[in-house]
Design an enzyme around this catalytic site. Structure first.
Site, PDB file in Angstrom:
ATOM      1  N   ASP A 156     126.029 -12.191  23.431  1.00  0.00           N
ATOM      2  CA  ASP A 156     125.145 -12.871  22.479  1.00  0.00           C
ATOM      3  C   ASP A 156     125.935 -13.996  21.814  1.00  0.00           C
ATOM      4  OD1 ASP A 156     123.739 -10.529  23.143  1.00  0.00           O
ATOM      5  OD2 ASP A 156     122.799 -10.409  21.173  1.00  0.00           O
ATOM      6  N   LYS A 219     117.322 -15.753  21.440  1.00  0.00           N
ATOM      7  CA  LYS A 219     117.312 -14.810  20.320  1.00  0.00           C
ATOM      8  C   LYS A 219     117.130 -15.580  19.020  1.00  0.00           C
ATOM      9  CE  LYS A 219     120.594 -11.552  18.129  1.00  0.00           C
ATOM     10  NZ  LYS A 219     121.925 -10.904  18.295  1.00  0.00           N
ATOM     11  N   LYS A 255     114.547 -12.027  22.177  1.00  0.00           N
ATOM     12  CA  LYS A 255     115.109 -11.022  21.278  1.00  0.00           C
ATOM     13  C   LYS A 255     114.966 -11.470  19.826  1.00  0.00           C
ATOM     14  CE  LYS A 255     119.433  -8.615  20.065  1.00  0.00           C
ATOM     15  NZ  LYS A 255     120.851  -8.396  20.427  1.00  0.00           N
TER      16      LYS A 255
END
Length: 319
Positions: A156, A219, A255
């Site tokens: 991430d 995300k 996400k």
């Protein structure tokens, strides 16, 4: 996991002349949480699906091997065994979607997931100077490689907000592309930090730049900004995912992260994915929930469905 997004050449037309109908987006977002929620056995089923999409997360300055080990065992058995048996789902292996930690805790995760018999659960690691991204590019790329070498299968990363706020979308694209290369076989999730991008148009542009560069997921947030996951920015992002899929044929995951704490919220996020992108995006290869406390409320609701009462604090293992 879904097939990896190999990206495409930078196309400036996808980040130019972007116009967002804010009023329409807000009206759509407001309807998501006001509808009658799924109930009874259907609610239990949706909540268990949400559990399998959770990236069970600890990103604290005082993380230790001890609390990381507890996180890993909880990811392996997120709902009490007797509750799963009461639901007659003992033949299903219900695990969290991943565990998410800082790079220097990845090796601990690998050790304790193996000890729990759960080596199949992905290890996600934040990287690239999380949460600010204010470190040299060389350092950020090395941090990715270190996390992958320690056992992370998902990375991430945070995008460079300085480039984004300056309108240098080609620069954002080039950095994310280098990060994708540094990931090797690991999947890349790019954090837009929507609370720091200023406008919804920038959220759309950042989404497209990252997907063109090869991001496997986009995300919303690090969870450290003042504005985190909300349905307005989510609609902009998932519609960018839909447009990118129609353009390239690649399915990119989504996400939301930050501030997602209730079981009801989890069901609403699932309904958004179903209505905007379809049922394929309701599974953990294309949808994740970044959360640290959400699992506790979901388990509490499952306990209520099985027993007819809410659990006392001591009756549920800590997430």
């Amino acid at each position: 996991m879904a097939a990896r997004n190999t990206g495409m050449e930078f196309d400036s037309s996808l980040v130019e002349n972007v116009h967002i109908n804010l009023a329409a987006i807000k009206r759509r977002a407001e309807t998501l949480g006001t509808r009658r929620c799924v109930k009874k056995q259907w609610q239990a089923a949706w909540l268990l699906r949400a559990v399998t999409c959770i990236d069970l997360t600890t990103l604290a300055g005082d993380d230790t091997e001890s609390n990381v080990s507890r996180l890993c065992f909880k990811a392996k058995q997120p709902i009490r065994h007797d509750l799963i048996q009461a639901l007659k789902l003992g033949d299903l292996e219900i695990n969290c979607g991943a565990v998410c930690v800082y790079p220097n805790r990845v090796a601990d995760c690998a050790k304790y997931l193996k000890r729990a018999g759960a080596s199949h659960i992905p290890i996600a690691s934040v990287a690239t100077g999380f949460p600010t991204g204010q470190t040299p590019l060389k350092t950020r790329l090395e941090e990715i490689r270190l996390a992958v070498s320690e056992g992370a299968s998902e990375i991430d990363i945070v995008i460079n907000r300085t480039l984004a706020l300056g309108g240098d979308w080609k620069g954002v694209y080039e950095e994310v592309k280098l990060m994708k290369e540094a990931c090797g076989e690991a999947h890349l999730k790019t954090i837009l930090a929507v609370g720091e991008l200023g406008t919804l148009a920038n959220v759309r542009k950042a989404s497209m730049a990252c997907m063109m560069a090869g991001a496997d997921f986009i995300k919303t947030s690090t969870g450290k900004e003042g504005v985190n996951a909300n349905f307005v920015v989510a609609l902009v992002m998932v519609r960018a995912i839909r447009d990118y899929f129609q353009l390239t044929g690649f399915k990119v995951g989504f996400k939301p992260a930050g501030g997602i704490r209730s079981a009801k919220d989890a069901c609403t996020w699932l309904s958004l994915m179903k209505e905007e992108l379809g049922e394929e995006w309701m599974k953990n290869d294309l949808f994740r929930l970044g959360a640290s406390s959400l699992l506790g409320d979901i388990e509490r609701q499952i306990f209520h469905y099985v027993t007819g009462r809410y659990a006392a604090a001591h009756e549920l293992p800590m997430a």
